[in-house]
Design a protein around this motif. Sequence first.
Motif, PDB file in Angstrom:
ATOM      1  N   CYS A 271     -25.962  -4.029  33.003  1.00  0.00           N
ATOM      2  CA  CYS A 271     -26.140  -2.892  33.911  1.00  0.00           C
ATOM      3  C   CYS A 271     -27.206  -3.267  34.935  1.00  0.00           C
ATOM      4  O   CYS A 271     -28.247  -3.812  34.571  1.00  0.00           O
ATOM      5  CB  CYS A 271     -26.583  -1.665  33.113  1.00  0.00           C
ATOM      6  SG  CYS A 271     -26.996  -0.260  34.166  1.00  0.00           S
ATOM      7  N   ALA A 274     -31.612  -1.025  35.179  1.00  0.00           N
ATOM      8  CA  ALA A 274     -32.925  -1.277  34.574  1.00  0.00           C
ATOM      9  C   ALA A 274     -33.766  -0.012  34.397  1.00  0.00           C
ATOM     10  O   ALA A 274     -34.945   0.018  34.766  1.00  0.00           O
ATOM     11  CB  ALA A 274     -33.693  -2.318  35.394  1.00  0.00           C
ATOM     12  N   PHE A 277     -36.481   2.799  29.859  1.00  0.00           N
ATOM     13  CA  PHE A 277     -36.403   3.146  28.434  1.00  0.00           C
ATOM     14  C   PHE A 277     -35.204   2.484  27.758  1.00  0.00           C
ATOM     15  O   PHE A 277     -35.046   2.570  26.544  1.00  0.00           O
ATOM     16  CB  PHE A 277     -36.250   4.673  28.279  1.00  0.00           C
ATOM     17  CG  PHE A 277     -35.046   5.201  29.026  1.00  0.00           C
ATOM     18  CD1 PHE A 277     -33.800   5.207  28.438  1.00  0.00           C
ATOM     19  CD2 PHE A 277     -35.169   5.639  30.331  1.00  0.00           C
ATOM     20  CE1 PHE A 277     -32.692   5.657  29.137  1.00  0.00           C
ATOM     21  CE2 PHE A 277     -34.067   6.088  31.040  1.00  0.00           C
ATOM     22  CZ  PHE A 277     -32.824   6.094  30.440  1.00  0.00           C
ATOM     23  N   CYS A 278     -34.341   1.810  28.529  1.00  0.00           N
ATOM     24  CA  CYS A 278     -32.998   1.468  28.037  1.00  0.00           C
ATOM     25  C   CYS A 278     -32.933   0.031  27.526  1.00  0.00           C
ATOM     26  O   CYS A 278     -33.041  -0.920  28.302  1.00  0.00           O
ATOM     27  CB  CYS A 278     -31.979   1.685  29.151  1.00  0.00           C
ATOM     28  SG  CYS A 278     -30.313   1.201  28.668  1.00  0.00           S
ATOM     29  N   GLY A 281     -29.993  -1.969  28.940  1.00  0.00           N
ATOM     30  CA  GLY A 281     -30.196  -2.322  30.341  1.00  0.00           C
ATOM     31  C   GLY A 281     -31.023  -3.588  30.509  1.00  0.00           C
ATOM     32  O   GLY A 281     -30.889  -4.299  31.508  1.00  0.00           O
ATOM     33  N   SER A 317     -22.475   1.275  32.720  1.00  0.00           N
ATOM     34  CA  SER A 317     -22.570   2.190  33.857  1.00  0.00           C
ATOM     35  C   SER A 317     -21.361   1.964  34.759  1.00  0.00           C
ATOM     36  O   SER A 317     -21.402   1.170  35.696  1.00  0.00           O
ATOM     37  CB  SER A 317     -23.874   1.934  34.618  1.00  0.00           C
ATOM     38  OG  SER A 317     -23.949   2.778  35.735  1.00  0.00           O
TER      39      SER A 317
HETATM   40  S1  SF4 Z   1     -27.079   1.634  30.845  1.00  0.00           S
HETATM   41 FE1  SF4 Z   1     -27.569   3.630  31.731  1.00  0.00          FE
HETATM   42  S2  SF4 Z   1     -29.627   4.075  30.974  1.00  0.00           S
HETATM   43 FE2  SF4 Z   1     -29.261   1.876  30.669  1.00  0.00          FE
HETATM   44  S3  SF4 Z   1     -30.104   0.870  32.493  1.00  0.00           S
HETATM   45 FE3  SF4 Z   1     -27.929   1.264  32.874  1.00  0.00          FE
HETATM   46  S4  SF4 Z   1     -27.852   3.252  33.925  1.00  0.00           S
HETATM   47 FE4  SF4 Z   1     -29.873   3.057  32.972  1.00  0.00          FE
END
Ligand code: SF4
Length: 589
Positions: A271, A274, A277-278, A281, A317
């Motif tokens: 994704c 960034a 919290f993820c 990501g 995403s």
């Molecule tokens: S997966 Fe979702 S929460 Fe994680 S970085 Fe990508 S957009 Fe953000």
Amino acid sequence: MRDLREIISRQLLPRVTRPSQYIGLETNARCNDPAAAEVTVALAFPDAYTIGISHLGSQILYHLLNDLPGVACDRTYCPLPDAEDIMRHERIPLFGWESRLAIADFDVLGFSLSYEMQVTNVLTILDLAGIPLRSCDRTDDDPIVIAGDTLADSPEPLADFIDIFLVGDGEAPLSELVELVRQSKRRGASREELLLAAAWRIPSAYVPRFYQPQYDDGRFAGLQRLRDDVPEAIDHARLPGLDHSPAITRPLVPLAEAVHERVVIEIMRGCPNACRFCQAGFTRLPVRIRSVDEIVRIARESVAATGFREISLLSLSTSDYPHLDELIDRLTAEFASQHVSISLPSLRVDSQLQQLPKLTSTVRKGGLTIAAEAGSERLRRAIGKGITEADMLAGVRAAYEAGWRRVKVYFMAGLPGETDEDIEAIFDLCLRLSDTRRDVDGQRGAISASVSWFVPKPHTPMQWSPMRDADYFWSVRTRLRDRARRSPVQFKFHRIEQSLLEATLCRGDRRMGDVIEAAWRNGARLDGWTEHFNNDAWMTAFAQADLDPADYRREISTNAPTPWSHIHCPRRCDFLLAEYERMQQALTD
Ligand code: SF4
């Protein structure tokens, strides 16, 4: 290998609820003949069939392994409690879903570990299979127990139970490991020799028995290598492109109810956003995409091979897929006349989404999902969630205009720097989203808001942050529930005890192994299921191990080693630290 076909048919299936989940004769099942194979692998998904059968990563590895010459790969899942009781009572060992052979007779048992709350299911599977729980108690006659996926990025809590973790993308390292097993069998190598060869030759293989955790005054103080010839750090394996991963064109069609009953196509891995919290990501980088032509081909062949009437475009995403408009157009042209719908499970509300509802009538209008994460602009900026309230309002309005009716918004509470005003902002944002429908058809929109509790995850810039305590979460829950009375907003909350345990487990060190085993012996099973979760079993286990779970949820010094420091993810510590400092700066701006 022990064939359990008869005993399963006579003594298990007639006595369990929904026996179809244990039958394993799904359309597109394809385990090669284990008797004719040089290497046999059982892939275990440590949860019930209804969840495991829908897991795309497991299906990718299942097809990849069965495509290798001389390899047979079967599947197994965690039996539900009624089946577990019967299997224990009748002494029926855990079996492969297709071959009906005893799991303990396979060469390799591989776990896909995607979620902390599945850890006791790993022990249930090992124990029902008759495999010693602890790696140190296994002999040359036992399978090599390996594990990959998300929990392999912070492996210490399960280090006592797993022989080899494969960190990062699993496709290439798993093939390498199977080849090592083949060569080891030919040479008659011992278990120890095979584990050492894996540690030497596969850069993403972590073999915990060659490392000893150190503690200082009860705190984790680092890992010491027990041999000079094993690596100090473990690389995160990265697939160069999605064309190196098998395209699943004949997915398994579940025989019993499953969480997803549709064609699932991975259109992008990684994704670009960034969010701080993820974990996914920061660990699934770099971003790799599948071509539109390839996705359409996979969709065409998968629909023909399954009869599914829905295609789900999967990625972390989906709206960041660079050719999404073209892809939807192509899929619509191909499938609209067949009444096959397209679902987009992860959408980002921005200018692209405002266009999306107009693009096609084939996209399912079941519900629009928005990951707002925080109610206030200030907190969203701090956690790196780059959407504005204006984006969300415009996106939801466009969705209402295009006929979408259900709106679901995801929030996290307990974020660093969060104040009472930020909690109020969650409810206020939901109300404003609801009001956008008034301009469209005069009605207020129903908003379903899901609130989870912030868990500071390893390998993210927020890994050093503390987690708030249960009292705080209960107060947030009460406040939001009170505010929502007689409003169009309906809140759903994650179970607080489960989130606290998830945080303790993901930040845990190797001492957590004793806790996991004690909790399992105290009766903890299927902890991710609210109806099965047994918090008392866990709290008793922490007391038995003389550990305080809250110690693992405190702020971590940025100078201190973490139990996952030796796993080198794509974003290294200095990058994460710079992002952490930016977050703190944003909170004070
Ligand atoms: S997966 Fe979702 S929460 Fe994680 S970085 Fe990508 S957009 Fe953000």
